[in-house]
Write a protein that holds these residues in place. Structure first.
Motif, PDB file in Angstrom:
ATOM      1  N   HIS A   9       0.835  -1.207   0.000  1.00 31.21           N
ATOM      2  CA  HIS A   9       0.000   0.000   0.000  1.00 31.21           C
ATOM      3  C   HIS A   9       0.870   1.257   0.000  1.00 31.21           C
ATOM      4  O   HIS A   9       0.581   2.231  -0.695  1.00 31.21           O
ATOM      5  N   LYS A  17      -3.614  -0.982  -8.076  1.00 31.31           N
ATOM      6  CA  LYS A  17      -4.245  -2.279  -7.844  1.00 31.31           C
ATOM      7  C   LYS A  17      -3.242  -3.248  -7.228  1.00 31.31           C
ATOM      8  O   LYS A  17      -2.062  -3.220  -7.551  1.00 31.31           O
ATOM      9  N   THR A  75      -7.582  -5.266   4.165  1.00 29.25           N
ATOM     10  CA  THR A  75      -8.361  -4.041   4.379  1.00 29.25           C
ATOM     11  C   THR A  75      -7.792  -3.211   5.524  1.00 29.25           C
ATOM     12  O   THR A  75      -7.842  -1.982   5.477  1.00 29.25           O
ATOM     13  N   GLY A  78      -5.362  -0.658   4.465  1.00 30.42           N
ATOM     14  CA  GLY A  78      -5.850   0.450   3.658  1.00 30.42           C
ATOM     15  C   GLY A  78      -6.354   0.080   2.279  1.00 30.42           C
ATOM     16  O   GLY A  78      -6.822   0.943   1.535  1.00 30.42           O
ATOM     17  N   TRP A  79      -6.265  -1.183   1.902  1.00 30.06           N
ATOM     18  CA  TRP A  79      -6.758  -1.620   0.594  1.00 30.06           C
ATOM     19  C   TRP A  79      -8.271  -1.777   0.625  1.00 30.06           C
ATOM     20  O   TRP A  79      -8.846  -2.134   1.649  1.00 30.06           O
ATOM     21  N   THR A  80      -8.908  -1.531  -0.506  1.00 34.23           N
ATOM     22  CA  THR A  80     -10.341  -1.758  -0.669  1.00 34.23           C
ATOM     23  C   THR A  80     -10.521  -3.015  -1.509  1.00 34.23           C
ATOM     24  O   THR A  80     -10.063  -3.066  -2.665  1.00 34.23           O
ATOM     25  N   LEU A  81     -11.161  -4.007  -0.934  1.00 34.33           N
ATOM     26  CA  LEU A  81     -11.392  -5.264  -1.654  1.00 34.33           C
ATOM     27  C   LEU A  81     -12.342  -5.001  -2.815  1.00 34.33           C
ATOM     28  O   LEU A  81     -13.428  -4.455  -2.636  1.00 34.33           O
ATOM     29  N   ASP A  82     -11.916  -5.375  -4.012  1.00 36.79           N
ATOM     30  CA  ASP A  82     -12.732  -5.171  -5.214  1.00 36.79           C
ATOM     31  C   ASP A  82     -13.311  -6.478  -5.730  1.00 36.79           C
ATOM     32  O   ASP A  82     -14.452  -6.522  -6.165  1.00 36.79           O
ATOM     33  N   ALA A 115      -7.627  -5.802  -5.189  1.00 35.98           N
ATOM     34  CA  ALA A 115      -7.945  -4.692  -4.295  1.00 35.98           C
ATOM     35  C   ALA A 115      -7.380  -3.393  -4.876  1.00 35.98           C
ATOM     36  O   ALA A 115      -6.438  -3.419  -5.682  1.00 35.98           O
ATOM     37  N   TYR A 116      -7.978  -2.283  -4.475  1.00 37.32           N
ATOM     38  CA  TYR A 116      -7.545  -0.957  -4.926  1.00 37.32           C
ATOM     39  C   TYR A 116      -7.075  -0.134  -3.748  1.00 37.32           C
ATOM     40  O   TYR A 116      -7.575  -0.252  -2.641  1.00 37.32           O
ATOM     41  N   LYS A 117      -6.108   0.749  -4.042  1.00 40.42           N
ATOM     42  CA  LYS A 117      -5.652   1.695  -3.030  1.00 40.42           C
ATOM     43  C   LYS A 117      -6.598   2.878  -3.023  1.00 40.42           C
ATOM     44  O   LYS A 117      -7.035   3.360  -4.033  1.00 40.42           O
TER      45      LYS A 117
END
Length: 117
Positions: A9, A17, A75, A78-82, A115-117
């Motif tokens: 991250h 990604k 998560t 800080g990652w958002t699970l996509d 996942a996205y930052k």
């Protein structure tokens, strides 16, 4: 894994990604060789000789951990699970390796995560 996800991250650009795959924690749990005397909720190191790809059969070590540790570590850094995928085998595999095709059609061996930052 939290430290690994945190470092990914840190170095990722905004909107970057993170895509990875690994052995499915429940699949690994079902194989007694991977958990020894540990519970599903404990992380443990294990190893085995990989086969099915011809020679050589290298000895590969890995860590087995619960799915919650993987996803919460992701998560929490800080990652958002996509996307979370438990892949099925492609139909062409049935002709090449019917036994593994049947096995992988019943339960996944891997997880794939984006996942996205």
């Amino acid at each position: 894994m939290p430290a690994v996800f945190a470092e990914f991250h840190r170095v990722a650009r905004p909107g970057g990604k993170l895509v990875f795959s690994m052995g499915h924690p429940m699949r690994d749990w079902q194989d007694e060789r991977t958990h020894g005397a540990k519970t599903y909720f404990e992380t443990n190191r294990w190893g085995m000789h990989w086969g099915g790809f011809g020679e050589p059969n290298p000895y590969v070590e890995s860590y087995r951990r619960p799915l919650s540790d993987i996803l919460n570590g992701l998560t929490g850094a800080g990652w958002t699970l996509d996307r979370f995928v438990e892949p099925l085998p492609v139909p062409e595999m049935e002709a090449v390796d019917p036994r593994h095709f049947a096995e992988l059609s019943m339960a996944p061996a891997f997880i794939c995560v984006r996942a996205y930052k």
